[in-house]
Write an enzyme that holds these catalytic residues in place. Structure first.
Site, PDB file in Angstrom:
ATOM      1  N   LEU A  85       0.806  -1.216   0.000  1.00  0.00           N
ATOM      2  CA  LEU A  85       0.000   0.000   0.000  1.00  0.00           C
ATOM      3  C   LEU A  85       0.844   1.274   0.000  1.00  0.00           C
ATOM      4  CD1 LEU A  85      -2.602   1.696   0.404  1.00  0.00           C
ATOM      5  CD2 LEU A  85      -2.502   1.131   2.821  1.00  0.00           C
ATOM      6  N   THR A  86       1.737   1.394   1.004  1.00  0.00           N
ATOM      7  CA  THR A  86       2.463   2.642   1.261  1.00  0.00           C
ATOM      8  C   THR A  86       3.302   3.117   0.077  1.00  0.00           C
ATOM      9  OG1 THR A  86       2.538   2.061   3.579  1.00  0.00           O
ATOM     10  CG2 THR A  86       4.129   3.704   2.850  1.00  0.00           C
TER      11      THR A  86
ATOM     12  N   ASN B  41       4.782   9.382  -0.906  1.00  0.00           N
ATOM     13  CA  ASN B  41       3.961  10.516  -0.498  1.00  0.00           C
ATOM     14  C   ASN B  41       2.660  10.069   0.172  1.00  0.00           C
ATOM     15  OD1 ASN B  41       2.928   9.451  -2.985  1.00  0.00           O
ATOM     16  ND2 ASN B  41       1.509  11.165  -2.955  1.00  0.00           N
TER      17      ASN B  41
ATOM     18  N   GLY C 128       1.842   7.899   3.355  1.00  0.00           N
ATOM     19  CA  GLY C 128       2.120   7.097   4.532  1.00  0.00           C
ATOM     20  C   GLY C 128       0.838   7.010   5.325  1.00  0.00           C
ATOM     21  N   SER C 129       0.713   7.924   6.301  1.00  0.00           N
ATOM     22  CA  SER C 129      -0.532   7.972   7.060  1.00  0.00           C
ATOM     23  C   SER C 129      -1.692   8.322   6.129  1.00  0.00           C
ATOM     24  CB  SER C 129      -0.437   9.023   8.167  1.00  0.00           C
ATOM     25  OG  SER C 129       0.522   8.618   9.127  1.00  0.00           O
TER      26      SER C 129
ATOM     27  N   GLU D 225       1.678  -0.116  10.609  1.00  0.00           N
ATOM     28  CA  GLU D 225       0.293  -0.561  10.680  1.00  0.00           C
ATOM     29  C   GLU D 225      -0.608   0.593  11.097  1.00  0.00           C
ATOM     30  OE1 GLU D 225       0.197  -4.821   9.922  1.00  0.00           O
ATOM     31  OE2 GLU D 225      -1.479  -3.655  10.695  1.00  0.00           O
TER      32      GLU D 225
ATOM     33  N   THR E  93       0.242   4.737  12.284  1.00  0.00           N
ATOM     34  CA  THR E  93       0.911   5.327  13.449  1.00  0.00           C
ATOM     35  C   THR E  93      -0.093   5.488  14.590  1.00  0.00           C
ATOM     36  OG1 THR E  93       0.375   7.572  12.767  1.00  0.00           O
ATOM     37  CG2 THR E  93       2.486   6.675  12.010  1.00  0.00           C
TER      38      THR E  93
END
Lengths: 388, 401, 269
Positions: free
Chosen positions: A125-126, A129, A131-132, A364, A366
């Site tokens: 997924l990550t 640009n 992340g969260s 997983e 933050t």
């Protein structure tokens, strides 16, 4: 309310503990030092059926449910965070996404070998640009005839560098956002165009693989669309929720290990004419650690029971991850302090657990995201919607 | 109370920053990964006079006041806590002990080469069964305490009546900071009446440097086991009065506590800078994460702790310069410095998220290094006992650890 | 081919702490594990079964009507059937002599058994009686303390360790020998000879979920009440007289020798 584990779960825990002590623990220091994934351990876990612990037996799994999976993660987390991370990524987000969203055909073709441990899975997924802000991914999936062409770069991926089957989220419609614009695909790692990029140099969990994955015009047949087109992101949220619970279980294992080793050191190490256990400051540390571990244990297994009995669990799973990671970090930090110089030495396991534990507050989702999820779930029930 | 730095101190600070940026920053990460001591940096530091930072000019020192010295340590620590700890061990633990307690002959012999960087100092106190409980050390010295001079009578035998037999040190020391790079060891041993301190050169027969401890953090510092097997010593090696070893060790650790706290200040400061820069540049959910209140909270709290520590450290340094400072003050500054250093680097690592966990980014190394501060130089729990001792002494209650 | 394995449980030694200073044993964790030697016997049985159509049946070493965990473990690793003995008369524990009678009756009821495997010694008592006693009651040949077991046609081959004092005679100095015995036979397996395999996970879950996985036979259907009476009666304890403490002689060698010589002359008379 019956808080006892069933006989099969107790027998399962006994099996996993024996396996963890005989097969996983002896390799833990070595795989950290050498920065390698213990493939031999994955093979043995697969043979016993543990890599499909929570999946139904009809798909090659063990049928032990979410409670069984939490037991596995706890017992692995107790001896080696790296191994727990690798196993968790395989079962909890790799195979799980196919179990939750796949059709019969996909489950037979992909889930069964994953559950049997014949193949290894990952979830991708990550991006750099995203992340969260996971919905900001840019990897494109363009429809071409009866396939999709995937193109883009993914970062910080666990297991992707050696997995056989990966579930990837990509953008099918850039004009829509998370709702309607993102689709999940099952990609086999030998599909042309799929490449492994840089391997990351991490502070801890060095016995697990974190790497960049490059999709260079990878052609994926439309049969490999997982779930419905455009609904990938929303579906993935379910998988992610379950992953949070089991990460909490792994943290429980790590915290328990910190406690056990602290007690052992405190009752044997003598300074100032008596064992450290007689020092009140040490007693306070141990008491607080033990209390938090018990609270976490109750939380984790209660949420596992909620999953197994079909109740909603999103908020509670986020709490497991949030509380679990903080309890584990605190416990191992205190354990390091109790062990003094020995805790700083790379010849002993405490500092490895210390480095390993730190990632739990970050990956997983933050802990900041977990708090947003929890707050959102609370306020939404009162009609207030929180934006991250 | 004047809280400003003098013009001279401002000038020094600029010089220190210049030095650190040029000599320490470029190689810090690489040296940490290779676990190599920063020998090149130490050579350059010696040229600037930093290795004799607080020593008088007559020994080729830079004669810095302790406040300026702490500014140096703080600056170096921003780029490498390992370099800072190496320097602090050499200057505060060893060189300044020789300055305070040495005979003129000892000062003449050891301080100039130490100031020139030709001889690094190492501190050998800890043993496997004597960590916090320093008094339980078991290394033995057979050097008798000199007999008192007799009025109008025969002079005392120069070797204390050994009758030709030699005195020796026997024992094992662990966690000797700078062990592998040292030319001179300050060793503490049980003498006939209490603990004695000895200056032993690295090439003395009977002293061998052994296993280097692989550590969580401060990986460019060498921590070694040192074996003393019939290591010959004489009166010339004894530092200070017989039986005063523990006092010498305590004073050394007290002044070092201030410097280590200054180092903690430096590493925390650099972490906040790195995190603030990251938060300003990293865009998620459409804005830099600096716009998120939780991130603001982490940074604000870190800055608050940093400022509080800053003034605690420099007041303690000023106390050292005044020749004042009770054990209580040093314990407070050490305990708090370690706590803030770890707390801040931990929070700032969280701001960097996944990048904070990668060794290629500036937080991971600083986090690992900062964690060590609450254990070396006297662990926090011990500092708390000393603080409690002072508080309760005022009420006539004696606290024994 | 029908193989019977006899399995018992013992307190997990990992949960026991011996405090020499206080002269006490602390049981930290009261958990039971399979007798280690019995686990080796089970593995030996399963290895014989691997790749053949042999049937492995697990029976219990003692009478524990409420606890069939060890038998379930056997089923989890691949045993085909497991039987527990239920019902209780008189005073347990029954001892190996009585159990031999019960087991012999059970084996007759099973019928056509070719090989009985069990552990050579128990971890807690250090005894090795059960196998030989059972062989005696059945009238079958026995091999004790085997390191390896292999079935070849109508006989079984076992590798046995020869204790050093006997090595001169048998096998001309070899530490191991091969003993062959015709089926049906009883073989006891040395603890540590083999490592018990891990169970199949799905099988384990199913075995523990199935209440009826272990069959239950009533003891008094197998043997009479008299047969359950213990063979030994404990009447009391008797200890040898306490020895006089020895005397320590100190001093320079010349003095000590004088004292020693005179003391010895006194005692010899």
């Amino acid at each position: 309310m019956d808080f006892a584990f069933s006989t099969e779960h107790r027998a399962l825990r006994r099996l996993i503990r024996e396996f963890a002590e005989n097969e996983v623990e002896p390799l833990a220091a070595e795989i950290d030092r050498e920065g390698r994934v213990p493939f031999e351990t994955l093979g043995k876990l697969g043979q016993i059926g543990l890599l499909g612990v929570c999946f139904p037996q009809e798909y090659g799994g063990m049928g032990a449910g979410e409670i069984g999976y939490c037991i596995l993660m706890e017992e692995l987390g107790r001896v080696c965070t790296s191994t727990a991370t690798t196993v968790g990524a395989h079962i909890g987000i790799g195979a799980m996404s196919i179990y939750l969203d796949g059709n019969e055909e996909q489950k037979r073709k992909y889930l069964t070998p994953l559950a049997r441990g014949e193949k290894i899975g990952a979830f991708v997924l990550t991006e750099a640009n995203a992340g969260s802000d996971a919905a900001a991914i840019r990897t494109r999936a363009v429809r071409e005839g009866d396939s999709y062409i995937l193109d883009g770069t993914k970062t910080f991926n666990t297991n992707g560098s050696f997995a056989d089957i990966v579930t990837v989220l990509a953008v099918t419609d850039p004009t829509l956002g998370a709702r309607g614009g993102i689709t999940a695909f099952i990609v086999e790692s030998d599909m042309p165009g799929f490449q492994v990029g840089t391997h990351e140099n991490k502070m801890g969990i060095r016995g697990s693989s974190t790497a960049e994955l490059i999709f260079e015009e990878v052609r994926v047949p439309q049969e490999n669309v997982l779930g419905n087109v455009g609904e990938g992101f929303v579906s993935f949220m379910k998988t992610l929720d379950l992953g949070r619970l089991t990460l909490g279980a792994a943290c429980l294992g790590g915290a328990q290990a910190a406690l056990d080793w602290s007690v052992r050191w405190a009752r044997t190490r003598r300074q100032f004419g008596e064992e450290l256990a007689h020092k009140q400051s040490v007693q306070w540390m141990i008491a607080d650690m033990a209390t938090q571990v018990e609270a976490l244990r109750s939380l984790v297994y209660r949420v596992a029971w909620m999953v197994d009995t079909g109740q909603p669990f999103t908020q509670m799973a986020a709490m497991c991850k949030l509380y679990g990671s903080e309890v584990a970090s605190r416990a191992i930090d205190v354990a390091l302090q109790i062990h003094g110089g020995l805790g700083l030495s790379r010849d002993f396991l405490i500092e490895r657990f210390f480095r390993d534990a730190r990632i739990a507050e970050i990956f997983e989702g933050t802990n900041e995201i977990q708090r947003i999820v929890i707050a959102n779930n609370i306020f939404r029930r009162h009609g207030v919607r929180i934006r991250p | 109370m004047d809280f400003t730095l003098s013009e001279e101190q401002e000038m020094f600070l600029a010089m220190f920053r210049d030095f650190s940026a040029k000599e320490v920053a470029p190689n810090a990460e690489e040296l940490d990964h290779a676990e190599q001591p920063p020998l090149g940096v130490l050579r350059k530091a010696a040229q600037q006079g930093f290795l004799g930072a607080t020593l008088p000019e007559q020994y080729f020192g830079a004669e810095l006041d302790y406040v300026s010295y702490c500014l140096l340590v703080e600056t170096l620590a921003q780029d490498s806590l390992s370099v800072a700890v190496t320097l602090v061990t050499h200057v505060s633990l060893v060189a300044m002990s020789i300055l305070a307690r040495g005979t003129d002959a000892q000062r003449e012999e050891w301080l100039p080469p130490m100031a020139a960087g030709e001889m690094m100092g190492a501190f050998a106190l800890t043993e496997p069964d004597a960590g916090s409980d320093v008094a339980a050390l078991q290394t033995r010295s057979t050097l008798p305490h000199p007999l008192p001079a007799r009025e109008g009578g025969l002079p005392s035998p120069p070797d204390g009546g050994l009758e030709g037999g030699a005195a020796a040190l026997n024992g094992v020391k662990t966690w000797v900071t700078n062990g592998e790079i040292a030319g001179l060891f300050l060793v503490f041993a049980q003498g006939p009446e209490g603990v004695d301190a000895f200056l032993v050169p690295a090439d003395a027969p009977g002293l061998s440097v052994g296993y280097r401890e692989p550590t969580l953090g401060l990986r460019s510092v060498t921590f070694n086991t040192v074996y003393l097997e019939g290591c010959r010593i004489s009166e010339a090696n004894r530092l200070g009065e017989p039986g005063t070893g523990l006092t010498i060790a305590q004073r050394a650790q007290d002044r070092t506590a201030v410097a280590l706290a200054a180092a903690g200040l430096g590493v925390a400061e650099a972490s906040i800078d790195a995190a603030a820069q990251f938060a300003a540049e990293r865009v998620q959910f459409g804005v830099p994460i600096a716009q998120k209140q939780a991130i603001q909270g982490y940074v604000a709290e870190a800055v608050t702790e940093l400022e509080a520590l800053r003034y605690l450290v420099y007041r303690a340094a000023w106390l050292v310069d005044q020749g004042q400072g009770a054990p209580f003050d040093f314990s407070v500054v050490k305990a708090h410095g370690a706590r803030v250093a770890y707390g801040v680097t931990n929070r700032m690592l969280q701001v960097l998220g996944g990048y904070g966990y990668m060794e290629d980014y500036p937080l991971a190394r600083r986090y690992r290094d900062a964690r060590v501060l609450s254990i070396i130089g006297g662990p926090t729990e011990l500092q708390q006992v000393r603080i409690a001792q002072k508080v309760f002494a005022e009420w006539d209650v004696e606290i024994v650890p | 081919m029908k193989i019977v394995v006899i399995l018992g449980r013992v307190l997990d030694p990992a949960g026991i702490v011996v405090n020499r200073r206080r002269g006490r044993i602390f049981v930290n964790r009261e958990e039971y594990v399979m007798q280690p030697a019995d686990a080796c016997a089970l593995e030996a049985a399963l290895q014989i079964k691997d790749g053949s159509d042999a049937e492995v049946i697990a029976l219990p070493r003692g009478l524990l009507p409420d606890d069939d965990d060890v038998l379930r473990q056997a089923l989890s690793v691949g045993a085909d059937r497991a039987v527990n003995f239920v019902g209780r008369i008189g005073n347990p524990p029954y001892g190996d002599g009585v159990m031999a009678r019960v087991l012999a009756a059970a084996i007759e009821r099973l019928g056509e058994t070719d090989l009985i495997l069990t552990g050579a010694t128990t971890l807690d008592t250090g005894q090795g009686q059960l196998g030989p006693r059972l062989a005696g009651v059945l009238g079958w040949p026995q091999v004790v303390d085997a390191w390896a077991v292999r079935v070849a046609g109508d006989h079984v081959e076992t590798v046995c360790h020869i204790p050093p004092p006997l090595r001169g005679g048998l096998g001309g100095g070899n530490p191991y020998t091969i003993l062959e015995v015709d089926l049906s036979a009883v073989v006891t397996v040395h603890p540590g000879a083999l490592k018990l395999r891990y169970p199949d996970g799905a099988r384990l879950i199913n075995v523990y979920r199935d209440e009826k996985a272990v069959e239950a036979w009533v003891v008094t259907d197998l043997v009479s009440e008299e047969a359950l009476q213990p063979l030994l009666e404990k009447r009391g304890r008797d200890f040898p007289p306490e020895r006089e403490r020895s005397v320590r002689l100190e001093g320079a060698p010349q003095e000590v020798v004088q004292v020693l010589a005179s003391e010895l002359r006194k005692r010899v008379g």
